[in-house]
Motif scaffolding. Structure first.
Motif, mmCIF file in Angstrom:
data_model
loop_
_atom_site.group_PDB
_atom_site.id
_atom_site.type_symbol
_atom_site.label_atom_id
_atom_site.label_comp_id
_atom_site.label_asym_id
_atom_site.label_seq_id
_atom_site.Cartn_x
_atom_site.Cartn_y
_atom_site.Cartn_z
ATOM 1 N N THR A 237 61.695 90.856 14.260
ATOM 2 C CA THR A 237 62.146 90.396 15.564
ATOM 3 C C THR A 237 61.694 91.348 16.656
ATOM 4 N N GLU A 238 61.814 92.644 16.372
ATOM 5 C CA GLU A 238 61.372 93.637 17.345
ATOM 6 C C GLU A 238 59.868 93.558 17.562
ATOM 7 N N GLU A 239 59.118 93.339 16.463
ATOM 8 C CA GLU A 239 57.676 93.215 16.590
ATOM 9 C C GLU A 239 57.318 91.979 17.403
ATOM 10 N N LYS A 240 58.079 90.918 17.181
ATOM 11 C CA LYS A 240 57.841 89.695 17.941
ATOM 12 C C LYS A 240 58.095 89.933 19.424
ATOM 13 N N ASP A 241 59.210 90.629 19.711
ATOM 14 C CA ASP A 241 59.521 90.947 21.101
ATOM 15 C C ASP A 241 58.420 91.795 21.724
ATOM 16 N N ALA A 242 57.943 92.776 20.955
ATOM 17 C CA ALA A 242 56.884 93.650 21.460
ATOM 18 C C ALA A 242 55.609 92.854 21.746
ATOM 19 N N LYS A 243 55.306 91.912 20.848
ATOM 20 C CA LYS A 243 54.114 91.083 21.047
ATOM 21 C C LYS A 243 54.245 90.238 22.304
ATOM 22 N N GLU A 244 55.445 89.680 22.509
ATOM 23 C CA GLU A 244 55.674 88.868 23.705
ATOM 24 C C GLU A 244 55.550 89.715 24.967
ATOM 25 N N ARG A 245 56.058 90.938 24.897
ATOM 26 C CA ARG A 245 55.966 91.831 26.065
ATOM 27 C C ARG A 245 54.506 92.174 26.370
ATOM 28 N N LYS A 246 53.721 92.364 25.320
ATOM 29 C CA LYS A 246 52.292 92.658 25.518
ATOM 30 C C LYS A 246 51.584 91.480 26.178
ATOM 31 N N GLU A 247 51.926 90.267 25.752
ATOM 32 C CA GLU A 247 51.320 89.088 26.357
ATOM 33 C C GLU A 247 51.725 88.969 27.824
ATOM 34 N N MET A 248 52.988 89.260 28.096
ATOM 35 C CA MET A 248 53.447 89.218 29.479
ATOM 36 C C MET A 248 52.731 90.282 30.315
ATOM 37 N N ALA A 249 52.522 91.451 29.700
ATOM 38 C CA ALA A 249 51.830 92.539 30.412
ATOM 39 C C ALA A 249 50.391 92.134 30.746
ATOM 40 N N LYS A 250 49.724 91.459 29.819
ATOM 41 C CA LYS A 250 48.346 91.011 30.073
ATOM 42 C C LYS A 250 48.295 90.019 31.237
ATOM 43 N N LYS A 251 49.294 89.157 31.306
ATOM 44 C CA LYS A 251 49.341 88.205 32.407
ATOM 45 C C LYS A 251 49.550 88.919 33.736
ATOM 46 N N GLU A 252 50.393 89.946 33.717
ATOM 47 C CA GLU A 252 50.595 90.736 34.936
ATOM 48 C C GLU A 252 49.294 91.431 35.349
ATOM 49 N N LYS A 253 48.552 91.904 34.366
ATOM 50 C CA LYS A 253 47.270 92.560 34.656
ATOM 51 C C LYS A 253 46.303 91.571 35.292
ATOM 52 N N GLU A 254 46.246 90.368 34.730
ATOM 53 C CA GLU A 254 45.351 89.353 35.282
ATOM 54 C C GLU A 254 45.728 89.022 36.728
#
Length: 542
Positions: A237-254
């Motif tokens: 679950t934590e890994e899933k949360d971390a993955k989701e946060r990374k995806e959100m971070a990439k969108k913020e970067k874009e």
């Protein structure tokens, strides 16, 4: 090593070997004593062993290390509930919901704690109705037994089963309503230590690793009929949360990149900052924000971000190209801040470090530009015509005393103080000639003429050197060029005469008649040379 021990603990927990899980988690904690996840895992293992006091200690440590992690409060609530500390459990679950209001596990845990508190109050007012199985369905112990037994562990992921068990727990007489359900019978066998035939099918699943006493699921009948998803291990679950946060971070970067292209720098900064908050393991968010600060002229902020990127990049063993990019941007900011020649030294050093990471042409160009700018500033800072004249006069005195090396030293210092003085080049050319350093003297003479094409002495110096190098044709051309600017200059006229003498001598030796005529024709182009050759004395010399 800590991750390896944690993985072993997770595996032991999944296998129901909670004592071994505790041992491995303890080993991991010894290796990484500030890792909140390890205390959380061990708390769950202790709770599964009904060691709620130890579970409480680890849960408190989890919350202490990570106060904004909702799962820590779930562990804390479960431990309090196991110790029948109902109000403390309620407080813990509520605290977790303040952090994560939509967390279903915390909501269900709170409901369990509140129900247990209400039941305890009811028992204090009136004796419970007698039931032959009442003791088997006692609070957290019932859930712990069902979790520990592999035949019933999977049922706990099924909302309808959990709901039935909760109803039975509230009133053991409700057991009669569910006796036809094989799962309930199997659970009853586990609770009473009686062996029933294990049910078949795909309903046997592994519960979430380290889960507390099961939450009170509130599922509709239609939801109960839906197939349950594969359960996740304690850290998935934590890994899933971390993955989701990374995806959100990439969108913020874009979004930051888009704002940067539009020159909307403030918005770009906001997006890159959000990306960093979501994921601190990608230094491109730092280097991108540094680039924005650079464009905005906020060089100090740019340098800070670049330093953070390099430091974090070393920790994460990031691509050397990313490290080089951060260093290059820092060097650029340092160069922008430079006010004097010495200010360029840290910029140059930073560019050099960047090139050791990755030899990028753009970085190399920036290094060359910084070195050039430093040199120009040094010349500007050193420029002083008054001192230049003083050094040239000192050189003249040494020249008169035939101290030619000392004279060269003073003329050189004079040129450092004023690199645009043709006299200093002319004088140093004379010194080099005396010292036999003809190529150096020729360069100085040519520089002298370049700075002042009307300065006759420059042509005289150049012609003399060419004469000594036995390049009589070139020397003659140099003297002729000088006479265009000063037709009566005696030194130039003497130079012409000497060249003509040498050319005439050569004509009686190895020079062909055609070449001799060509040289004579060049000399006769100027009236001054014609007059020299017409002089009776010159005729006798020739």
């Amino acid at each position: 090593m800590a991750d390896e021990a944690k993985a072993k603990g997770n595996a032991a927990f999944s296998a129901g070997d909670f004592s071994t899980a505790v041992r491995h988690f303890t080993e991991a904690i010894d290796l990484s004593p500030t890792n909140h996840v390890l205390y959380s895992n061990r708390s769950a293992a202790y709770a599964s062993l009904h060691k709620y006091a130890e579970a409480l200690v680890d849960a408190k440590k989890t919350v202490e290390l990570k106060r904004d992690w909702s799962k820590g409060y779930s562990r804390l609530g479960a431990a309090h509930l196991g110790l029948n500390q109902h109000q403390d459990a309620i407080a813990a679950y509520r605290k977790g919901l303040e952090i994560d209001p939509n967390n279903e596990a915390l909501k269900s845990g709170l409901a369990d704690a509140q129900a247990a508190a209400a039941a305890a109050t009811s028992r204090s007012r009136a004796a419970p109705p007698p039931s032959p199985f009442g003791d088997a369905f006692q609070g957290a112990e019932m859930w712990a037994k069902l979790t520990a037994d592999p035949t019933t562990r999977g049922y706990l992921q099924q909302p309808d089963f959990v709901k039935m068990m909760q109803e039975i727990q509230k009133n053991p007489n409700n057991l009669n309503l569910y006796l036809k359900d094989q799962r309930v019978m199997q659970a009853l066998g586990v609770l009473l230590n009686i062996k029933f035939r294990a049910p078949t099918g795909d309903d046997m699943e592994v519960p979430e690793e380290g889960s507390p006493p099961p939450p009170m699921q509130r599922a509709s009948e239609s939801e109960a009929k839906k197939p349950e998803p594969e359960p996740e291990s304690m850290e998935l679950t934590e890994e899933k949360d971390a993955k989701e946060r990374k995806e959100m971070a990439k969108k913020e970067k874009e979004a930051g990149n888009a704002a940067y292209k539009k020159k909307d720098f403030e918005t770009a900064i906001e997006h890159y900052t959000k990306a960093l908050e979501l994921d601190d393991e990608d230094i491109s968010y730092l280097t991108n924000r540094a680039a924005v600060y650079l464009e905005m002229g906020k060089y100090e902020e740019c340098i800070k971000d670049c330093d953070k990127a390099v430091e974090r990049g070393r920790e994460l063993r990031s691509d050397f190209k990313m490290i080089a990019r951060a260093l290059t941007r820092k060097g650029t900011a340092l160069a922008k801040l430079a006010k004097c020649s010495k200010d360029y030294e840290p910029a140059i050093e930073t560019f050099q470090k960047a090139l050791t990471e990755h030899r990028n042409p753009d970085t190399l160009k920036k290094l060359n530009d910084a070195e050039k700018a430093k040199k120009e500033l040094e010349q500007q800072e050193y420029f002083d015509p008054r001192i230049a004249d003083e050094e040239r006069e000192k050189g003249n005195e040494c020249f008169k005393q035939q101290k030619y090396p000392e004279a060269v030293k003073h003329y050189t210092e004079s040129l450092r103080r004023n690199p645009k003085d043709p006299k200093a080049y002319s004088n140093r050319a004379a010194c080099y000639t005396k010292l036999g350093a003809l190529p150096e003297g020729l360069k100085d003479a040519e520089k002298c003429i370049e700075l002042d094409p009307t300065f006759a002495k420059g042509y005289n110096r150049k012609g003399a050197i060419q004469f000594f190098m036995k390049e009589y044709d070139k020397a003659l051309e140099t003297y002729q060029e000088g006479l265009k600017h000063d037709a009566q200059n005696q030194e130039l006229l003497d130079g012409v005469r000497r060249c003509v003498e040498q050319i005439n001598k050569a004509s009686r030796g190895d020079i062909s008649p055609e070449e001799l005529k060509e040289r004579q024709a060049k000399g006769m182009q100027y009236p001054e040379i014609h007059n020299i050759l017409s002089d009776p004395v010159m005729i006798q010399v020739c």
